[in-house]
Design an enzyme around this catalytic site. Structure first.
Site, short mmCIF file in Angstrom:
data_model
loop_
_atom_site.label_atom_id
_atom_site.label_comp_id
_atom_site.label_asym_id
_atom_site.label_seq_id
_atom_site.Cartn_x
_atom_site.Cartn_y
_atom_site.Cartn_z
N TYR A 81 0.82 -1.21 0.00
CA TYR A 81 0.00 0.00 0.00
C TYR A 81 0.86 1.27 0.00
CZ TYR A 81 -4.04 -2.99 1.29
OH TYR A 81 -5.02 -3.93 1.33
N LYS B 122 4.68 -13.98 4.61
CA LYS B 122 4.66 -14.87 3.45
C LYS B 122 6.08 -15.01 2.91
CE LYS B 122 2.25 -17.37 0.59
NZ LYS B 122 1.40 -18.52 0.96
N ASP C 136 -1.41 -17.33 5.21
CA ASP C 136 -2.61 -18.08 4.79
C ASP C 136 -3.00 -19.11 5.85
OD1 ASP C 136 -0.18 -19.08 3.96
OD2 ASP C 136 -0.86 -19.80 2.02
N ASP D 272 -4.68 -5.64 6.76
CA ASP D 272 -5.97 -5.15 6.30
C ASP D 272 -6.95 -6.33 6.21
OD1 ASP D 272 -7.99 -3.66 5.19
OD2 ASP D 272 -7.02 -3.36 3.24
MG MG Z 1 -9.77 -2.62 5.43
#
Ligand code: MG
Ligand code: NAI
Length: 337
Positions: free
Chosen positions: A123, A175, A209, A233
């Site tokens: 982001y 990850k 995951d 997020d």
């Molecule tokens: Mg969000």
């Protein structure tokens, strides 16, 4: 002296839940002075900018803001104002607690805190299209940026948070098996910082995951989770789901100088203007805010009134299975306060 706080009601359901939150926080007697500003669509309409200079100046002056959700156009238009605010004020730690209040829900006694890196990762806003031939959008790239500085401070924040709040364990979700460089760096630095806290706070790392799966199968094995921006997020909406959904989940964006408190959820255009939004997420964000300002007792009283209202199923909004309204629910909390 009153604490001056920037209030951004926001878009969609924002004005309804902000009104509810302000009423309840004021009823505690906490000495708050609201400096009302606009951003998002509301900013665009009234000041011709989704992030007006006046709003930035107000937050810079007050150093504390309570913010409703802001609508971000999908795929086009202006960049997310939420992301812009976090970057502008370097609000590097996004703290998102999830605690069960609703009785008889899918899980009992959930008590988790997700700490999300808030300024880097995918982001960072470094993205572009790649044109091939006469197709200007034949491909696209978004760059995941991870810095030693960024990882050190977020992982250290998670451990310090754990110590300050009597938490036993920090799980780092990553990850690194696939994203060897970016996530590998996140994991390696995370382990270095964790070593400083050995014997005081337990540490583990898990692939993100598998973390998502385990959060559904056995959420009780987690306590504090620290992770990069996008993973955080996604996982924070997931943990909101463990405690009754997005309507229940508060958050704090914390920097060295400034803090902006906001719910996890967005502007909920599907229910906007109908006075049925659940104000709990923003209210609990407001509770985190008044705690941050030193009003521990007032914060405790709001939590108790809110919990009693929800547990007695008084005036619950439709997302919690009731048929109440935002205003009706607010009145029910105010009566108990
Ligand atoms: Mg969000
Ligand atoms: P959303 O969180 O607004 O809504 C998802 C679902 O949850 C909807 O069905 C909605 O009705 C429900 N919901 C959310 N908050 C609720 C509440 N307080 N009470 C009852 N139900 C609630 O997510 P969505 O639809 O993906 O995004 C809508 C807009 O919000 C987008 O423009 C998005 O960019 C923006 N957004 C803004 C955020 C922020 O300001 N921090 C965070 C997330 C999204």
């Amino acid at each position: 002296m009153a604490h001056r706080v920037t209030l951004i009601p926001g878009d969609g359901i924002g004005p309804d839940i902000a009104r509810a939150t302000v009423r309840i926080l004021e009823a505690t007697g906490a000495d708050l002075e609201w400096d009302r500003q606009e951003a998002g669509m509301a900013g665009l309409e009234t000041r011709n900018s989704p992030l007006p200079d006046e709003t930035l100046a107000s937050i810079a002056d007050n150093r504390v803001a309570l913010k409703g959700p802001l609508t971000t156009p999908v795929g086009k238009g202006f960049r997310s104002i939420n992301v812009a605010l976090r970057k502008h004020f370097d609000l590097y730690a996004n703290v998102r607690p999830a605690r069960t209040i609703i009785p008889k829900s899918r899980y009992e006694d959930i008590d988790l805190v997700l700490i999300r890196e808030n300024t880097e990762g995918l982001y960072s806003g470094v993205e572009h299209y790649v044109g091939i031939g006469d197709d200007p959008r034949a491909a696209a790239e978004s760059v995941m940026i991870v810095t030693r500085f960024g990882v050190e401070r977020i992982v250290r924040y998670a451990f310090e948070y754990a110590l300050d709040n009597g938490r036993r364990k920090v799980t780092l979700a990553h990850k690194a098996n696939i994203l060897k460089c970016t996530q590998g760096l996140f994991l390696d630095i995370g382990r270095e910082i964790a070593a400083e806290y050995e014997g005081r706070v337990e540490f583990e790392d898990r692939i993100v995951d598998a973390t998502a799966m385990m959060l559904v199968m056995d959420p009780y094995r987690f306590d504090v989770i620290v992770t990069e921006n996008m993973f955080g997020d996604i996982l924070s909406d997931q943990i909101a789901g463990l405690v009754g959904g997005l309507g229940m989940a508060p958050g704090a964006n914390i920097g060295k100088e400034t803090a902006i408190f906001e719910a996890v959820h967005g502007s909920a255009p599907d229910i906007a203007g109908r006075n049925i939004a659940n104000p709990t997420g923003l209210l609990l964000s407001g509770v985190l805010m008044i705690e941050h300002l030193g009003y521990a007792e007032e914060a405790r009283r709001v939590r108790t009134a809110l919990e009693e209202t929800i547990r007695s199923e008084d005036s619950l909004t439709p997302d919690l299975g009731g048929s109440g309204t935002t205003d009706g629910f607010t009145e029910a909390v105010l009566r108990r306060l």
